[in-house]
Every structure is written in structure tokens, then in C-alpha cells.
Design an enzyme around this catalytic site. Structure first.
Site, mmCIF file in Angstrom:
data_model
loop_
_atom_site.group_PDB
_atom_site.id
_atom_site.type_symbol
_atom_site.label_atom_id
_atom_site.label_comp_id
_atom_site.label_asym_id
_atom_site.label_seq_id
_atom_site.Cartn_x
_atom_site.Cartn_y
_atom_site.Cartn_z
ATOM 1 N N LEU A 1 0.812 -1.216 0.000
ATOM 2 C CA LEU A 1 0.000 0.000 0.000
ATOM 3 C C LEU A 1 0.843 1.262 0.000
ATOM 4 O O LEU A 1 0.453 2.279 -0.554
ATOM 5 C CB LEU A 1 -0.928 0.007 1.226
ATOM 6 C CG LEU A 1 -1.970 -1.110 1.297
ATOM 7 C CD1 LEU A 1 -2.694 -1.070 2.631
ATOM 8 C CD2 LEU A 1 -2.961 -1.008 0.148
ATOM 9 N N SER B 1 5.645 5.343 8.906
ATOM 10 C CA SER B 1 6.815 5.633 9.730
ATOM 11 C C SER B 1 7.517 4.320 10.039
ATOM 12 O O SER B 1 6.912 3.373 10.519
ATOM 13 C CB SER B 1 6.383 6.328 11.024
ATOM 14 O OG SER B 1 5.545 5.499 11.778
ATOM 15 N N TYR B 2 8.790 4.236 9.693
ATOM 16 C CA TYR B 2 9.672 3.116 10.012
ATOM 17 C C TYR B 2 9.447 1.858 9.175
ATOM 18 O O TYR B 2 10.178 0.894 9.349
ATOM 19 C CB TYR B 2 9.591 2.734 11.502
ATOM 20 C CG TYR B 2 9.867 3.874 12.423
ATOM 21 C CD1 TYR B 2 11.148 4.375 12.564
ATOM 22 C CD2 TYR B 2 8.841 4.488 13.129
ATOM 23 C CE1 TYR B 2 11.409 5.449 13.404
ATOM 24 C CE2 TYR B 2 9.095 5.561 13.968
ATOM 25 C CZ TYR B 2 10.383 6.032 14.103
ATOM 26 O OH TYR B 2 10.634 7.088 14.926
ATOM 27 N N GLY B 3 8.457 1.795 8.284
ATOM 28 C CA GLY B 3 8.279 0.557 7.536
ATOM 29 C C GLY B 3 7.303 0.656 6.386
ATOM 30 O O GLY B 3 6.660 1.675 6.172
ATOM 31 N N VAL C 1 3.851 -0.711 4.332
ATOM 32 C CA VAL C 1 2.513 -1.159 4.719
ATOM 33 C C VAL C 1 1.916 -1.990 3.589
ATOM 34 O O VAL C 1 1.962 -1.593 2.419
ATOM 35 C CB VAL C 1 1.593 0.036 5.048
ATOM 36 C CG1 VAL C 1 0.237 -0.451 5.541
ATOM 37 C CG2 VAL C 1 2.236 0.932 6.103
ATOM 38 N N ASP D 1 1.904 14.326 15.015
ATOM 39 C CA ASP D 1 2.148 14.319 13.568
ATOM 40 C C ASP D 1 0.824 14.329 12.805
ATOM 41 O O ASP D 1 0.621 13.553 11.869
ATOM 42 C CB ASP D 1 2.988 13.104 13.178
ATOM 43 C CG ASP D 1 3.762 13.322 11.875
ATOM 44 O OD1 ASP D 1 3.831 14.485 11.417
ATOM 45 O OD2 ASP D 1 4.289 12.350 11.319
#
Length: 486
Positions: free
Chosen positions: A35, A39-41, A43, A148
Site C-alpha cells: 500500500l 513511519s519506520y516501515g 505497509v 504528527d
């Protein structure tokens, strides 16, 4: 609209049970497609095999900041609200952590704006803002700050319900720590107090919501067209931003944004107060968002189909070329040993469809401050809150970027160059005739040197400003101490 036939309609996935969590994730889920990036990875969209329910799975490399990932999971575990993305469970798989979350089929609000190439109407904004405020009311009641808030972190399901997502930088606000002193968030959406590191609480999210309202109305946040470094200095010093064309918007909407963008946190409205604002109270139900969601999903589907057709066509062409090449053996002329030359025309990755959609948010990312012993390039992580920085810590990020730019700009030496780009200074007399004699490579190198030079000049100005400001602050502090002694 996307529909999924449940294999067991009587049971909806709420939490992954112990039996599911002891299995390999591939035994529990079918991963369908990527997708995007969070944040950090990365999806992915997946299906829970037992119930047929669609879920989102964030796959995070273990070498990422595990402390931040665990914090995100912890915050999601504690949340149970229809306005916050649900958490189902997590797995360790090889070098990745799999975080299983609620799937929002329409994507983020920024995705919808980008796909339709249209900004939102006041009615649509009011509905999204109302759901977002309910999510913030819940988080703030739980003593959590999202930190955020932006259109890219507000997700919509196919029914039009908005949910807060991406808790990669969210923080817990305890009674003993009423305000935080770390610069975390995405630059253009940051509240002045966050940038200045003077401490902030839950109403920092309200400022970001006001900026997000402008983003939904105009397609981008204020200051988006200028260098982030300049924006970070302008946000605390300039008056609160407003619409570029205020006459296009109602008094109620304009006043709502004004209530969000109050520079003093003490005077800024809370989520509970803003839910009673006329602009929010007039919001219609989620059903008014279905048309724009369907339009965006149709556009996305057509783009994917077009990309797939192009890839299929490339595969056919490559296959034909491969068959032709593989059926022809050419003996090298005059070579008695008979050397056979084979031409491989098949390109690697021809069957992989990757969507590269450049958005303002993906370019900006999220700013999180590094501790001193970390050297993570491109991403700033949270500073140890017990430390007392001598100056605003977000400057470290830009200084690091300037160094990287200088390395990238000047690290490649070209033979025949008689002058290093780093030695070049911008002419003060405005005479640029000599530029005509330079090569394109040299001109590009000189152009790339301008940003680091500009940032250096800004830093020098900042230091001069600080050197003048500090004695005044010291004098004020001394007077306060004397007054307290009387």
C-alpha cells in the site's frame, strides 16, 4: 467500492488470539499488495484467512529504532476508539516485525487529494475535521499527544469514516511531565512551541489540525513552497498563517482555522471546545465523502490497470525478443573453436509493478531527533528527553544534511577541472558572464553548492541573533531573581 466476502460472517477480527500469534504470519494472513510507506516501515494489504477480513500489515525492519516501534505498538494497544486505527497484534518474522492493524480502504486524505487532483470542499473538510477532533479528544483524554497530525495521517475507510493513524512519533503525557521538550513532527505542520522546544502539550495537535485544514482546502500547507529551514524559523516569528484567498471560504471555516492557529498554547482551543464550534457542529455524516472516495478509488484502479497493461506488453515484447535470440546461434567468424554468443534481452523485474507517487508528505517525511550516538541518515529520531541541548536540536538535522549535500556535491572529482566547487563563492557584483564558459557538469555542481551555502548563511545569522538575544534574556532573568529576593 471495495467489498470483501467474509468466510465466517459471524466472527469479526478484534484481536489475534494466542493460537494465531504462535503461528508464522503467512499461515494466518495472505499478503495481497503493498500500500505504501509509513513511519519506520512498509505497509501491505492482507486478508485474515480465518475470517476473510482485510487488514493492513506494517513490516518494520528490526534494525529500525525498536524503541520507537514498541512505543507505537504500545500506544495502539491502549487505544479503543472508532476514530483511531485499531491494532490486532504483531509478529517477528526473520528480520522484520509485522504489525497487524485495521485496514482503511480509501487510503489517506492526502492520497485522495492527489489522485483526484482536486482540493476538498468545506462540507467534506468539516466532516473529516469532526472525526479527527473526536479522535484527538480521545487521545488527549488518554493523555497522549499524536504530534504528527496531517492529511497523510488521517485515513478513510470506504464508508467515509476518518481515523487517526501512524503513531510513529506519538507520545505519552504523564502527570509528572506536563510538557515535552523534543522537536518531533513534520516541519510545515509543527506548532511554534514544538519548534522552539519551550515545552508543549496536547494542544500542539490542534495547531497541526489547523494547518491540515488549510492543506485540505488549498492542497498544501503554508510555507510548503519554501526551504524547510526557512519555514522552521518563520513559523514561530511570523503571525499565524491564513488562507491564500480568504474570500473563497465561509466565516465559520475561517474562524475555525483561526481558533486552531493561536500561537499561545494557553489561549489555543482544545479538541472538546472545537467540537462545539459552528463549523464542526454543522458537519454532515460520513456518507457525503463516499462519492469522492469512489472517484479516487476508480482513478487508482484505472492507473493500476494501465500500468499492468504496459508491463504485460513489455513482457510480450521481451518474450518475443528472447525467443528470437535464443533460437539464433552465431559462430564467430574465423574462430575454429566455435564461440557462441548469446544476447539476453530480458530485463530484471519486468513483472514487478511499483507505484512511485511523489507527494509533499513523502518528500518531507517526519522529523524525529537523533541522540548523539546515532547516525541514521535521512531520518531524525527522538532525543533523550533528559538532555538539555544548548540550542534547538532540529538544527543538527539541517547541519547533517548540509554535510551530506557537500559530500554528494564535491565528492566526485572530474578530470580536467581546475577549480573545486567548494571553493567557489557567489559573485557579489552580479556579473555572471563567466558562467557561459563552464560545462553543464560544472554548472550543475555549482548549483548544488548553493543550498549548503544558504544554510550556512542562515546559521551564521542565527548565531548573531542568539548572541544579541541571550544577554537580554540573562538580564531579564537577573531582574526576576532580584524581585523574588525582595
Amino acid at each position: 467500492m471495495e467489498t470483501v466476502q467474509l468466510r465466517n460472517p459471524r466472527r469479526q477480527l478484534k484481536k489475534l488470539d494466542e493460537d494465531s500469534l504462535t503461528k508464522q504470519p503467512e499461515e494466518v494472513f495472505d499478503v495481497l499488495e503493498k500500500l505504501g510507506e509509513g513511519s519506520y516501515g512498509s505497509v501491505f494489504k492482507a486478508i485474515h484467512k480465518e475470517t476473510g477480513q482485510v487488514v493492513a500489515i506494517k513490516q518494520v525492519p528490526v534494525e529500525s529504532d525498536l524503541q520507537e516501534i514498541i512505543k507505537e505498538i504500545s500506544i495502539m494497544q491502549q487505544c479503543d476508539s472508532p476514530h483511531v486505527v485499531k491494532y490486532y497484534g504483531s509478529y517477528f518474522k526473520n528480520t522484520d516485525l509485522w504489525i497487524v492493524m485495521e485496514y482503511c480502504g480509501a487510503g489517506s486524505v492526502s492520497d485522495i487529494i492527489r489522485l483526484r487532483n482536486k482540493t476538498l470542499t468545506e462540507e467534506e473538510i468539516a466532516t473529516i475535521v469532526q472525526s479527527t477532533l473526536k479522535g484527538l479528544e480521545y487521545l488527549h483524554f488518554m493523555r497522549k499527544i499524536h504530534r504528527d497530525i496531517k492529511a497523510g495521517n488521517i485515513l478513510l475507510n470506504t464508508e467515509g469514516h476518518a481515523k487517526l493513524a501512524d503513531f510513529g512519533v506519538a507520545g505519552q503525557l504523564t502527570d509528572t511531565m506536563a510538557k515535552r521538550n523534543t522537536v518531533i513532527g513534520t516541519p510545515f505542520w509543527m506548532a511554534p512551541g514544538v519548534i522552539q522546544e519551550i515545552g508543549y502539550n496536547c494542544v500542539a495537535d490542534i495547531w497541526s489540525l489547523g494547518i491540515t485544514a488549510i492543506e485540505m482546502a488549498e492542497g498544501k500547507p503554508p510555507y510548503a513552497d519554501i526551504h524547510p529551514m526557512r519555514a522552521i524559523f518563520m513559523i514561530p516569528t511570523n503571525p499565524p498563517p491564513t488562507f491564500r484567498k480568504p474570500e473563497l471560504w465561509s466565516d465559520a471555516f475561517t474562524d475555525f482555522v483561526k481558533q486552531c492557529l493561536v500561537k499561545s498554547p494557553e489561549q489555543r482551543a482544545t479538541a472538546i471546545q472545537l467540537l462545539q464550534h459552528p463549523f464542526v457542529k454543522s458537519a454532515k455524516g460520513a456518507s457525503i465523502l463516499r462519492d469522492l472516495i469512489n472517484e479516487a478509488m476508480d482513478i487508482k484502479l484505472k492507473r493500476q490497470e494501465a500500468q499492468q497493461r504496459e508491463l504485460d506488453q513489455e513482457d510480450e515484447e521481451n518474450s518475443e525478443e528472447d525467443e528470437t535470440d535464443s533460437g539464433t546461434m552465431v559462430r564467430a567468424s574465423g574462430d575454429e573453436t566455435g564461440t557462441i554468443r548469446v544476447v539476453n534481452t530480458m530485463s530484471d523485474g519486468a513483472n514487478t509493478m511499483i507505484e512511485h507517487d511523489g507527494t509533499l508528505e513523502s518528500q518531507l517525511g517526519t522529523m524525529v531527533i537523533n541522540t548523539e550516538d546515532e547516525e541514521e541518515e535521512g531520518t531524525m529520531k527522538r532525543r533523550d528527553e533528559t538532555m538539555q541541548p544548548a540550542r534547538p536540536s532540529f538544527l543538527e538535522y539541517f547541519e547533517q544534511k548540509a554535510k551530506e549535500n557537500q559530500v554528494n556535491s564535491f565528492g566526485k572529482n572530474v578530470s580536467g577541472q581546475t577549480k573545486n566547487s567548494s571553493d567557489w563563492k557567489v559573485p557579489q557584483d552580479g556579473d555572471y558572464e563567466f558562467l557561459k564558459t563552464w560545462s553543464v557538469d560544472e554548472l550543475q555542481r555549482r548549483l548544488s553548492a548553493l543550498d549548503p551555502m544558504m544554510e550556512q548563511e542562515i546559521e551564521e545569522i542565527r548565531q548573531k541573533y542568539q548572541s544579541k538575544r541571550q544577554p537580554i534574556l540573562d538580564a531579564i532573568e537577573a531582574k526576576k531573581r532580584r524581585q523574588q529576593n525582595f
